[in-house]
Design a protein around this motif. Structure first.
Motif, PDB file in Angstrom:
ATOM      1  N   SER A 124       0.817  -1.208   0.000  1.00 30.25           N
ATOM      2  CA  SER A 124       0.000   0.000   0.000  1.00 30.25           C
ATOM      3  C   SER A 124       0.855   1.264   0.000  1.00 30.25           C
ATOM      4  N   PRO A 125       1.361   1.648  -1.156  1.00 27.95           N
ATOM      5  CA  PRO A 125       2.084   2.923  -1.216  1.00 27.95           C
ATOM      6  C   PRO A 125       1.184   4.098  -0.832  1.00 27.95           C
ATOM      7  N   TYR A 126      -0.135   3.871  -0.907  1.00 26.95           N
ATOM      8  CA  TYR A 126      -1.076   4.929  -0.531  1.00 26.95           C
ATOM      9  C   TYR A 126      -0.930   5.285   0.946  1.00 26.95           C
ATOM     10  N   ALA A 127      -0.645   4.278   1.787  1.00 29.29           N
ATOM     11  CA  ALA A 127      -0.522   4.536   3.220  1.00 29.29           C
ATOM     12  C   ALA A 127       0.578   5.558   3.485  1.00 29.29           C
ATOM     13  N   ILE A 128       1.755   5.345   2.921  1.00 33.15           N
ATOM     14  CA  ILE A 128       2.881   6.247   3.184  1.00 33.15           C
ATOM     15  C   ILE A 128       2.680   7.595   2.511  1.00 33.15           C
ATOM     16  N   ALA A 129       2.191   7.570   1.266  1.00 31.92           N
ATOM     17  CA  ALA A 129       1.971   8.825   0.540  1.00 31.92           C
ATOM     18  C   ALA A 129       0.942   9.697   1.248  1.00 31.92           C
ATOM     19  N   GLU A 130      -0.145   9.078   1.708  1.00 32.74           N
ATOM     20  CA  GLU A 130      -1.188   9.848   2.382  1.00 32.74           C
ATOM     21  C   GLU A 130      -0.700  10.384   3.726  1.00 32.74           C
ATOM     22  N   HIS A 131       0.117   9.602   4.427  1.00 28.91           N
ATOM     23  CA  HIS A 131       0.663  10.090   5.697  1.00 28.91           C
ATOM     24  C   HIS A 131       1.598  11.274   5.460  1.00 28.91           C
ATOM     25  N   THR A 132       2.333  11.227   4.366  1.00 24.34           N
ATOM     26  CA  THR A 132       3.206  12.349   4.019  1.00 24.34           C
ATOM     27  C   THR A 132       2.396  13.624   3.844  1.00 24.34           C
ATOM     28  N   VAL A 133       1.267  13.507   3.159  1.00 26.41           N
ATOM     29  CA  VAL A 133       0.399  14.672   2.965  1.00 26.41           C
ATOM     30  C   VAL A 133      -0.184  15.131   4.299  1.00 26.41           C
ATOM     31  N   ALA A 134      -0.486  14.174   5.187  1.00 25.38           N
ATOM     32  CA  ALA A 134      -0.989  14.544   6.512  1.00 25.38           C
ATOM     33  C   ALA A 134       0.043  15.377   7.266  1.00 25.38           C
ATOM     34  N   LEU A 135       1.308  14.966   7.226  1.00 30.63           N
ATOM     35  CA  LEU A 135       2.368  15.741   7.870  1.00 30.63           C
ATOM     36  C   LEU A 135       2.470  17.132   7.252  1.00 30.63           C
ATOM     37  N   LEU A 136       2.429  17.177   5.922  1.00 25.82           N
ATOM     38  CA  LEU A 136       2.550  18.444   5.201  1.00 25.82           C
ATOM     39  C   LEU A 136       1.456  19.412   5.632  1.00 25.82           C
ATOM     40  N   LEU A 137       0.219  18.961   5.605  1.00 24.99           N
ATOM     41  CA  LEU A 137      -0.904  19.839   5.922  1.00 24.99           C
ATOM     42  C   LEU A 137      -0.916  20.225   7.402  1.00 24.99           C
ATOM     43  N   ALA A 138      -0.572  19.272   8.279  1.00 22.42           N
ATOM     44  CA  ALA A 138      -0.562  19.575   9.703  1.00 22.42           C
ATOM     45  C   ALA A 138       0.495  20.624  10.040  1.00 22.42           C
ATOM     46  N   LEU A 139       1.666  20.522   9.414  1.00 26.59           N
ATOM     47  CA  LEU A 139       2.707  21.513   9.631  1.00 26.59           C
ATOM     48  C   LEU A 139       2.301  22.869   9.063  1.00 26.59           C
ATOM     49  N   ASN A 140       1.820  22.857   7.833  1.00 24.51           N
ATOM     50  CA  ASN A 140       1.462  24.099   7.156  1.00 24.51           C
ATOM     51  C   ASN A 140       0.365  24.843   7.907  1.00 24.51           C
ATOM     52  N   ARG A 141      -0.689  24.117   8.288  1.00 23.10           N
ATOM     53  CA  ARG A 141      -1.814  24.779   8.948  1.00 23.10           C
ATOM     54  C   ARG A 141      -1.681  24.789  10.468  1.00 23.10           C
ATOM     55  N   ARG A 142      -0.517  24.401  10.957  1.00 27.85           N
ATOM     56  CA  ARG A 142      -0.159  24.497  12.380  1.00 27.85           C
ATOM     57  C   ARG A 142      -1.225  23.852  13.285  1.00 27.85           C
ATOM     58  N   LEU A 143      -1.590  22.646  12.909  1.00 38.83           N
ATOM     59  CA  LEU A 143      -2.688  21.973  13.604  1.00 38.83           C
ATOM     60  C   LEU A 143      -2.330  21.598  15.045  1.00 38.83           C
ATOM     61  N   ARG A 144      -1.065  21.275  15.282  1.00 40.39           N
ATOM     62  CA  ARG A 144      -0.669  20.928  16.649  1.00 40.39           C
ATOM     63  C   ARG A 144      -0.849  22.123  17.577  1.00 40.39           C
ATOM     64  N   GLN A 145      -0.383  23.303  17.130  1.00 43.38           N
ATOM     65  CA  GLN A 145      -0.527  24.505  17.938  1.00 43.38           C
ATOM     66  C   GLN A 145      -2.001  24.900  18.078  1.00 43.38           C
ATOM     67  N   ALA A 146      -2.751  24.779  16.969  1.00 49.30           N
ATOM     68  CA  ALA A 146      -4.162  25.160  17.000  1.00 49.30           C
ATOM     69  C   ALA A 146      -4.940  24.292  17.987  1.00 49.30           C
ATOM     70  N   ASP A 147      -4.645  22.991  17.989  1.00 55.14           N
ATOM     71  CA  ASP A 147      -5.336  22.073  18.892  1.00 55.14           C
ATOM     72  C   ASP A 147      -5.027  22.418  20.350  1.00 55.14           C
ATOM     73  N   GLN A 148      -3.750  22.685  20.646  1.00 57.83           N
ATOM     74  CA  GLN A 148      -3.374  23.004  22.021  1.00 57.83           C
ATOM     75  C   GLN A 148      -4.010  24.315  22.481  1.00 57.83           C
ATOM     76  N   GLN A 149      -3.991  25.313  21.599  1.00 56.44           N
ATOM     77  CA  GLN A 149      -4.581  26.599  21.961  1.00 56.44           C
ATOM     78  C   GLN A 149      -6.073  26.452  22.254  1.00 56.44           C
ATOM     79  N   LEU A 150      -6.746  25.688  21.412  1.00 56.80           N
ATOM     80  CA  LEU A 150      -8.186  25.515  21.575  1.00 56.80           C
ATOM     81  C   LEU A 150      -8.507  24.814  22.890  1.00 56.80           C
ATOM     82  N   ARG A 151      -7.680  23.842  23.268  1.00 53.85           N
ATOM     83  CA  ARG A 151      -7.896  23.140  24.533  1.00 53.85           C
ATOM     84  C   ARG A 151      -7.690  24.071  25.730  1.00 53.85           C
ATOM     85  N   ASP A 152      -6.911  25.142  25.506  1.00 59.26           N
ATOM     86  CA  ASP A 152      -6.722  26.148  26.554  1.00 59.26           C
ATOM     87  C   ASP A 152      -7.731  27.299  26.428  1.00 59.26           C
ATOM     88  N   TYR A 153      -8.707  27.120  25.524  1.00 60.46           N
ATOM     89  CA  TYR A 153      -9.722  28.131  25.255  1.00 60.46           C
ATOM     90  C   TYR A 153      -9.108  29.426  24.714  1.00 60.46           C
TER      91      TYR A 153
END
Length: 338
Positions: free
Chosen positions: A100-129
């Protein structure tokens, strides 16, 4: 055939057991293969290994002395197996070249989008209201230039996904695939040119003597300022300390990793109750523009099924006195890429 399965993780055992059925008796061992665990293979003509196992010459010699004759690698990467020593000892080795090359390719895109849209920071901020958006500005992926280093099955699938986003694609590979040019307008260039032009560089190269530290300090300095670098291939392709220095300087803007050069003995295990033992990784994880996952890109039901089926097929071929479909042999030095 009785098979000792080293580094047997809970997530894969049901898939392996289902694939084996009554053809093989699988003995699952949570421990990694190494000098101290070789004896666990006693009575097994075959062992099944994962990427974290040690199949160096001394370990293979001890396996052979126990009567082991077959080594099935449950992965595509096999740089942890000394193929020359295996051939000398009469050990047959096979791997799973694709799953399943799709598994690795799709995960790569997940990393790309999460970094670009700063999802880790956004999630933490939201949990702190905290609903401020000031530090969460990203960029449109559409229209950006992405350089794909390694345009095999995974790189090819990724090219199709990124083409759908409207990206301009550059590729680097020792064996260019003209279909990617025709389908997605990908343009093959030299590695230095790719680094200089790409807004995002994603690495899908195997680890060989030629690709170890392919991205060292000098190569990282050739990246476009403010670029994003992703590696879901092999950890040793990237000089992590050099990448950290590039992040600290601000020259490298984002880093996404699913593999890490010092992951052996660390990834795939719970170390949460132990003192931190890897200062380099700790410093890397402290960076707000870094996202690391623990070698989980392959972790989909489809990929695990593919791996289990192919591993059992290799074992069954040997049990029936046939060559496995994906046997590995050492490459003569004269035929190795320069």
């Amino acid at each position: 055939m009785h098979v000792t399965v080293y580094s047997a993780h809970a997530f894969e055992q049901p898939f392996l057991a289902a694939a084996a059925g009554r053809q093989h008796e699988l003995h699952f061992v949570a421990d990694r293969l190494g000098p101290e665990t070789v004896a666990l293979a006693h009575g097994s003509p075959a062992v099944a290994l994962f990427t974290s196992d040690d199949a160096s010459a001394p370990v293979l010699e001890r396996l052979a002395a126990l009567g082991v004759r077959y080594v099935a690698v449950r992965a595509a990467g096999h740089d942890n197996v000394d193929l020359a020593a295996a051939a000398r000892l009469g050990l047959r080795v096979a791997h799973v070249p694709e799953y399943s090359p799709y598994a690795i390719a799709e995960h790569t895109v997940a990393l790309l989008l999460a970094l670009n849209r700063r999802l880790r920071q956004a999630d933490q901020q939201l949990r702190d209201y905290n609903f401020c958006l000031d530090n969460l500005v990203g960029f449109d992926l559409h229209g950006k230039t992405v350089g794909i280093v390694g345009c095999g099955r995974i790189g090819g699938v990724l090219a199709g996904i990124l083409h759908g986003f409207g990206c301009h694609l550059l590729g680097y590979d020792v064996q260019p695939n003209p279909q990617l040019v025709r389908r997605y307008g990908l343009r093959y260039v030299g590695l230095d040119e790719l680094c200089a032009q790409a807004d995002i560089v994603t690495v899908h190269a195997p680890l060989t003597p030629q690709t170890r530290y392919l991205f060292d300090a000098a190569r990282l300095a050739r990246l476009k300022p403010g670029a994003m670098l992703l590696n879901t291939g092999r950890g040793g392709v990237l000089d992590t300390a050099a990448a950290l220095a590039a992040l600290r300087s601000g020259y490298l803007a984002y880093l996404g990793l699913d593999v890490y050069e010092h992951e052996k003995g660390l990834f795939f295990q719970d170390h949460s109750h132990e003192p931190a033992a890897d200062p380099l990784l700790d410093e890397l994880l402290a960076q707000p523009n870094v996202l690391v996952t623990g070698h989980q890109a392959f972790l989909t039901r489809e990929a695990l099924t593919n791996i289990a089926d192919a591993t059992v097929a290799n074992l069954s071929a040997w049990a029936q006195g046939r060559a496995a479909a994906h046997e590995l042999r050492p490459v003569p030095p004269a035929l190795q890429p320069a």
